[in-house]
Design a protein around this motif. Sequence first.
Motif, PDB file in Angstrom:
ATOM      1  N   THR A 198     -49.007 -37.530 -47.693  1.00 58.91           N
ATOM      2  CA  THR A 198     -50.099 -38.004 -47.282  1.00 58.91           C
ATOM      3  C   THR A 198     -51.202 -38.096 -48.553  1.00 58.91           C
ATOM      4  OG1 THR A 198     -49.693 -36.854 -45.182  1.00 58.91           O
ATOM      5  CG2 THR A 198     -52.132 -37.103 -45.843  1.00 58.91           C
ATOM      6  N   ARG A 199     -51.325 -36.929 -49.196  1.00 59.80           N
ATOM      7  CA  ARG A 199     -52.076 -37.114 -50.738  1.00 59.80           C
ATOM      8  C   ARG A 199     -51.856 -38.141 -51.407  1.00 59.80           C
ATOM      9  NH1 ARG A 199     -55.975 -34.688 -52.385  1.00 59.80           N
ATOM     10  NH2 ARG A 199     -54.863 -33.341 -54.078  1.00 59.80           N
ATOM     11  N   PHE A 200     -50.766 -38.472 -51.551  1.00 56.99           N
ATOM     12  CA  PHE A 200     -50.208 -39.678 -52.433  1.00 56.99           C
ATOM     13  C   PHE A 200     -50.963 -41.134 -51.693  1.00 56.99           C
ATOM     14  CE2 PHE A 200     -47.601 -43.168 -53.155  1.00 56.99           C
ATOM     15  CZ  PHE A 200     -47.729 -43.363 -54.603  1.00 56.99           C
ATOM     16  N   ILE A 201     -50.833 -41.121 -50.729  1.00 54.74           N
ATOM     17  CA  ILE A 201     -51.273 -42.518 -50.056  1.00 54.74           C
ATOM     18  C   ILE A 201     -52.781 -42.403 -50.193  1.00 54.74           C
ATOM     19  CG2 ILE A 201     -51.298 -43.794 -47.755  1.00 54.74           C
ATOM     20  CD1 ILE A 201     -48.264 -42.761 -47.287  1.00 54.74           C
ATOM     21  N   TYR A 202     -53.406 -41.195 -49.664  1.00 48.90           N
ATOM     22  CA  TYR A 202     -54.737 -41.179 -49.750  1.00 48.90           C
ATOM     23  C   TYR A 202     -55.320 -41.511 -51.116  1.00 48.90           C
ATOM     24  CZ  TYR A 202     -59.600 -39.099 -49.155  1.00 48.90           C
ATOM     25  OH  TYR A 202     -60.759 -38.824 -48.920  1.00 48.90           O
ATOM     26  N   GLY A 203     -54.633 -40.834 -52.342  1.00 54.94           N
ATOM     27  CA  GLY A 203     -55.030 -41.031 -53.436  1.00 54.94           C
ATOM     28  C   GLY A 203     -54.977 -42.607 -54.182  1.00 54.94           C
ATOM     29  N   LEU A 204     -54.301 -43.249 -53.453  1.00 57.83           N
ATOM     30  CA  LEU A 204     -53.809 -44.759 -54.034  1.00 57.83           C
ATOM     31  C   LEU A 204     -55.088 -45.476 -53.727  1.00 57.83           C
ATOM     32  CD1 LEU A 204     -50.302 -45.892 -52.535  1.00 57.83           C
ATOM     33  CD2 LEU A 204     -51.152 -45.218 -54.956  1.00 57.83           C
ATOM     34  N   ARG A 205     -56.186 -45.106 -52.930  1.00 55.86           N
ATOM     35  CA  ARG A 205     -57.346 -45.829 -52.780  1.00 55.86           C
ATOM     36  C   ARG A 205     -58.392 -45.498 -54.116  1.00 55.86           C
ATOM     37  NH1 ARG A 205     -61.812 -42.613 -50.658  1.00 55.86           N
ATOM     38  NH2 ARG A 205     -61.043 -40.374 -50.893  1.00 55.86           N
ATOM     39  N   ASN A 206     -57.899 -44.687 -54.962  1.00 56.26           N
ATOM     40  CA  ASN A 206     -58.709 -44.714 -56.086  1.00 56.26           C
ATOM     41  C   ASN A 206     -57.792 -45.183 -57.403  1.00 56.26           C
ATOM     42  OD1 ASN A 206     -60.828 -43.215 -54.919  1.00 56.26           O
ATOM     43  ND2 ASN A 206     -59.658 -41.259 -55.058  1.00 56.26           N
ATOM     44  N   VAL A 207     -56.728 -45.727 -57.251  1.00 53.81           N
ATOM     45  CA  VAL A 207     -56.092 -46.559 -58.244  1.00 53.81           C
ATOM     46  C   VAL A 207     -56.875 -47.601 -58.898  1.00 53.81           C
ATOM     47  CG1 VAL A 207     -53.950 -47.635 -59.076  1.00 53.81           C
ATOM     48  CG2 VAL A 207     -53.762 -45.419 -57.597  1.00 53.81           C
ATOM     49  N   GLY A 208     -56.831 -47.635 -60.152  1.00 57.94           N
ATOM     50  CA  GLY A 208     -57.578 -48.682 -60.918  1.00 57.94           C
ATOM     51  C   GLY A 208     -59.215 -48.457 -60.901  1.00 57.94           C
ATOM     52  N   LYS A 209     -59.697 -47.191 -60.595  1.00 55.52           N
ATOM     53  CA  LYS A 209     -61.091 -47.119 -60.401  1.00 55.52           C
ATOM     54  C   LYS A 209     -61.405 -46.196 -61.742  1.00 55.52           C
ATOM     55  CE  LYS A 209     -61.768 -47.822 -55.579  1.00 55.52           C
ATOM     56  NZ  LYS A 209     -62.005 -47.438 -54.140  1.00 55.52           N
ATOM     57  N   LYS A 210     -60.631 -45.889 -62.450  1.00 56.63           N
ATOM     58  CA  LYS A 210     -61.148 -44.967 -63.505  1.00 56.63           C
ATOM     59  C   LYS A 210     -61.927 -45.805 -64.671  1.00 56.63           C
ATOM     60  CE  LYS A 210     -58.062 -41.172 -64.745  1.00 56.63           C
ATOM     61  NZ  LYS A 210     -57.211 -40.631 -65.618  1.00 56.63           N
ATOM     62  N   PRO A 211     -63.031 -45.298 -65.064  1.00 55.49           N
ATOM     63  CA  PRO A 211     -64.013 -46.178 -65.986  1.00 55.49           C
ATOM     64  C   PRO A 211     -63.354 -46.382 -67.120  1.00 55.49           C
ATOM     65  CG  PRO A 211     -64.821 -43.650 -65.451  1.00 55.49           C
ATOM     66  CD  PRO A 211     -63.554 -43.914 -64.997  1.00 55.49           C
TER      67      PRO A 211
END
Length: 488
Positions: free
Chosen positions: A466-479
């Motif tokens: 659950t934590r992994f799938i939830y965290g995927l929405r932030n992938v590629g959003k690093k400054p």
Amino acid sequence: METIARNSIKKGVASALTITSAVLVLMMIFGVMMLLNQGNTIKISPQLFYEIMTIHGTGMVGIAALGGSAIMWYFLSKYIQLNPKIFFTNLFLTLIGVIMVLAAIFVFNFSDGWTFLYPLPSASAKIYGTTGALLFLFGLLILGIGYLIMYFYIAARLIKEYGGLGKSLGWDYIFRGKKGYGPPSAVVASTMVIIANSVGVLAGATALVESIINILFPAVSFDPMMAKHLTYAFGHIFANCTIYMAVIAVYEILSEYTGRPWKSNKAFLIAWNCSTLFTLMIYTHHLLMDFAVPQWMLIIGQVFSYANGLPVMVVTAYGALMIVFRSAVKWDFASSMMFLAMFGWVAGAVPAIIDATIVVNHVMHNTKWVPGHFHTYMGMGVIAMIFGFMYYFNKTEGTQKQTGTDQFAIAIYFLFFSGLAGSFLYAGKISVPRRWAEHLPEWTGSDQIGAICGAFVIIAAVIFTTRFIYGLRNVGKKPQEKIFKSVS
């Protein structure tokens, strides 16, 4: 173009890890169902039990291989240029194969176990019809083709980059006296995997084709002992290579977290070269109870099963201790899982080596001792590495941060997985047979304890997923997104 390729690699890895984590949870649920049935807590039909047993064994190793290949592909792309289409091809063929296997088992009642030992598929085809048996066999065959495409492609890229697979295994440094350090650890491990697992997959494909021919043309028969050798060569090599792919994450992540490069010195290179050879040889320890097998093969199986536990495992475990010792390592989810996975790997190898002793094997091999060792190194070794890499991927490519829930889940996972593995090993000690749907009353205690521990392991795995799938929405959003360089 490099950024586009990198983004495609991330998408492929994210997709593979999502599928891996979801299927792992499903396979764990199936495992607990079997334990509950053996413990007389629930009642399912023997037919359904063996169907579940077939998908649990096949699915768990197959999905661990998918997670391991995602780790290998992600880190290998730091050192050589890779075409993301190849990874997606393997992923697509894997999904097709999995769908066919699921249909064979749950729609057409195929229940011969992951071993599909010849001529069992033909016997099943006569009882339940040819569709189920052929779906299962062709499903595995398609899955294997996907891995061969990926392995052959990586081999071609390594040959182009390093001048040959021998050089990417460090032969220049071992045999020709070249000074310094060899290729990166990810390159060395990947080379070992594509050599060993290509042989294993081809052996399995041969056994699969034999069974397919026998079903379609019953008059054509094959040597059952040869088919068994091919099947167990495939199964042993494929299962072992899951951890050899996943351990790349240990090398890369612990190096990054400690700021100390994991150098490919001569001892490291020799260890991986020995393991490349030994992994191809030691499948015969699965055949120690077969009186028809030549004695020299059984001796090889015993001796080199002992030897294979030393090169990579000892070098990696010792290296993990040394790279962390007196370092400024930050202990978070990823680094903790990688370090604890070393314990799982080593702990799982000890009962395996014991079982590889011929006089012990004759008593213990058909008991729950064997799934005990396998669940230890698979669950607390390979799967722990995959879960740890999932967190690392979200953290590196996105903005996920660790919470107290993650720490709780790690503690629950390793505590209760130790209990689960211990219940299997204890059951083996008291001679509880493996692969039996029903158990005698005096055996059910260990089954019930294992089921309770397994339920808590599932809770932890659900949190990880659950934590992994939830965290995927932030992938590629690093400054400032981290871009790995390609050498060629």
